[in-house]
Design a protein around this motif. Structure first.
Motif, PDB file in Angstrom:
ATOM      1  N   ASN A  99      67.833 -35.245  43.910  1.00 34.29           N
ATOM      2  CA  ASN A  99      66.815 -35.820  45.006  1.00 34.29           C
ATOM      3  C   ASN A  99      65.629 -36.454  44.110  1.00 34.29           C
ATOM      4  OD1 ASN A  99      65.234 -36.588  47.250  1.00 34.29           O
ATOM      5  ND2 ASN A  99      64.776 -34.580  47.790  1.00 34.29           N
ATOM      6  N   ILE A 124      73.353 -35.403  53.414  1.00 34.65           N
ATOM      7  CA  ILE A 124      72.525 -36.299  53.185  1.00 34.65           C
ATOM      8  C   ILE A 124      72.859 -37.771  53.944  1.00 34.65           C
ATOM      9  CG2 ILE A 124      71.457 -38.019  51.334  1.00 34.65           C
ATOM     10  CD1 ILE A 124      70.516 -34.983  51.090  1.00 34.65           C
ATOM     11  N   GLN A 230      66.114 -38.675  48.607  1.00 36.33           N
ATOM     12  CA  GLN A 230      67.340 -38.365  49.617  1.00 36.33           C
ATOM     13  C   GLN A 230      66.923 -37.817  50.961  1.00 36.33           C
ATOM     14  OE1 GLN A 230      71.278 -37.266  47.764  1.00 36.33           O
ATOM     15  NE2 GLN A 230      70.826 -38.392  46.012  1.00 36.33           N
TER      16      GLN A 230
HETATM   17  C1  LIG Z   1      63.987 -34.862  48.953  1.00 36.31           C
HETATM   18  O1  LIG Z   1      62.581 -34.888  48.359  1.00 36.31           O
HETATM   19  C2  LIG Z   1      61.634 -35.335  49.200  1.00 36.31           C
HETATM   20  C3  LIG Z   1      60.400 -35.167  48.666  1.00 36.31           C
HETATM   21  O2  LIG Z   1      60.025 -35.944  47.706  1.00 36.31           O
HETATM   22  C4  LIG Z   1      61.716 -34.238  50.310  1.00 36.31           C
HETATM   23  O3  LIG Z   1      60.803 -34.782  51.423  1.00 36.31           O
HETATM   24  C5  LIG Z   1      63.095 -34.285  50.908  1.00 36.31           C
HETATM   25  O4  LIG Z   1      63.262 -33.601  52.250  1.00 36.31           O
HETATM   26  C6  LIG Z   1      64.198 -33.915  49.945  1.00 36.31           C
HETATM   27  N1  LIG Z   1      65.624 -33.956  50.297  1.00 36.31           N
HETATM   28  C7  LIG Z   1      66.433 -33.005  50.496  1.00 36.31           C
HETATM   29  C8  LIG Z   1      67.752 -33.182  51.164  1.00 36.31           C
HETATM   30  O5  LIG Z   1      65.790 -31.977  50.072  1.00 36.31           O
END
Ligand SMILES: *[C@@H]1O[C@H](CO)[C@@H](O)[C@H](O)[C@H]1NC(C)=O
Ligand SMILES: *[C@@H]1O[C@H](CO)[C@@H](O)[C@H](O)[C@H]1NC(C)=O
Length: 402
Positions: A99, A124, A230
């Protein structure tokens, strides 16, 4: 996901003897903590959440060891010093399933530069691409005739001369989305813009194709940094289906066509801009930010609304000269002075006003979800290419209370 940070004689960790000191308990004195029953080791558990690293990049909080294993770069600390802010930067030819990965241009740019992005886990559904910086060569600006068309198709016997203006002939950025519609391919200057892409089990590939000679334009000083986040299938900030862009948390803002920074829209676009209806708001209104901030399919310099069939098509006989390119505002409320309902399709140099005109109108809609769609075909007619008819748009939006 969570990380476990173990200190002390962690090697003596006995399975099942799992205890957790929450970060909130960090405030207790060192003395107190040492006094805990099993003081020979501590286990700190923390979320692998977002963090702010150096050089205004975001990372994910991991232990130092995890960051190294995952080929990230530690940049500052997080989780009260138990974790490092781990930044993932990738460039041409690499792959990532982390991510918040940054796709960066690097040096010696030529030919094709690809980054493969795979899901961090099976839950995802979307990627959000933030173009922190995005400069590649722009589209052709040539207004010279290269072919003739009728009903949008090249035909030797046709009369409508077309030019390559708006075509990304030198550089092109594209994103694959196997099994789903891909977002439009773009070129030019797009720093600060973003895009949503549906993920695929087959991964998504981000590709820059960089030409060695400028075609109808000059080669730009290319540079990009794309933040790839992601989004889980149940993420509340996931964009609704079919949205190229998604704005949320804003009662007012601006939206624009890709490459607007060079004041030229692009060919072959299907840019669906979605705006979340914020609490207590029932209507959205749009207007060009400045007088020159609208130019789509215009063949005369006082072109406003002409007729409902003028935009988004080539006319009944296929010989329409203003062209296909248009802005669609679903549910647009725009009854003209003459009593004619202008419908939802717009083009010209002036938004929503009867031709000939030199002023814009503010166009409102109560149809939800709030969205506007920009459509363009593969070329410009020579007549529109010579005018400001392919500028694109920069619109201010404002949501209004019920
Ligand atoms: C990925 O990172 C973003 C923040 O940068 C966050 O909002 C999101 O929930 C994260 N995705 C996952 C699948 O953890
Ligand atoms: C991302 O980085 C920026 C700049 O360093 C910072 O202001 C922001 O708070 C960070 N976001 C998160 C979720 O940590």
């Amino acid at each position: 996901m969570r990380s476990l940070f173990m200190s002390g004689l962690a090697g003596f960790l006995v399975l099942g003897l799992f205890f957790k000191i929450c970060l909130t308990e960090n405030m207790e004195s060192e003395e107190n903590r040492k006094g805990k029953l099993l003081s020979i080791f501590n286990i700190i558990q923390f979320e692998n959440g977002p963090c702010a690293g150096s050089e205004s990049k975001n990372g994910t909080c991991y232990t130092k060891e995890e960051c190294k294993t995952r080929s990230g770069t530690a940049s500052g600390t997080c989780a009260s010093g138990y974790g490092v802010c781990c930044i993932f930067s990738k460039t041409c030819g690499q792959q990532s399933s982390e991510n918040c990965t940054y796709f960066e241009s690097g040096r010696n740019l030529a030919g094709s530069c690809e980054l493969k992005v795979c899901k961090a886990d099976s839950n995802i559904c979307q990627l959000r691409l933030d173009f922190d910086s995005f400069v590649i060569s722009g589209p052709s600006t040539s207004a010279t005739s290269y072919a003739k068309t009728v009903a949008g198709s090249v035909s030797a016997g046709a009369t409508n001369e077309i030019a390559t203006k708006t075509q990304c002939l030198t550089d092109l950025f594209s994103v694959t989305s196997p099994g789903n519609p891909a977002p439009p391919s773009i070129c030019g200057s797009n720093s600060g813009e973003h895009m949503y892409v549906d993920t695929s089990d087959a991964c998504n590939t981000l590709t820059f194709q960089l030409g060695s000679t400028g075609i109808g334009t000059t080669i730009a000083n290319r540079q990009w940094s794309i933040k790839i986040v992601q989004l889980a299938c149940d993420d509340e900030n996931r964009a609704p289906p079919g949205c190229t862009q998604y704005y949320y948390g804003l009662n007012a803002g601006t939206i624009q066509t890709f490459n607007y920074q060079n004041e030229q829209h692009l060919a072959n676009q299907r840019q669906n801009v979605c705006i979340r209806q914020e609490r207590g708001q029932c209507q959205i209104c749009y207007a060009p930010v400045a007088e020159t901030d609208f130019g789509i399919s215009s063949v005369i310099d006082t072109m406003g609304f002409i007729g409902a069939s003028m935009c988004c098509g080539y006319g009944e006989d296929g010989a329409g000269m203003s062209g296909f390119d248009c802005l669609v505002i679903p549910g647009a409320q725009n009854v003209m002075k003459t009593g004619i309902d202008a419908g939802s399709q717009f083009c010209g140099l002036f938004l929503g006003e009867m031709s000939p005109t030199t002023t814009h109108k503010t166009i409102c809609s109560s149809q939800t979800p709030f969205s506007v769609l920009f459509l363009s075909d593969n070329f410009e007619f020579v007549d529109e290419a010579g005018l400001k008819g392919s500028t694109g748009f920069k619109l201010a939006f404002q949501q209004n209370k019920c």
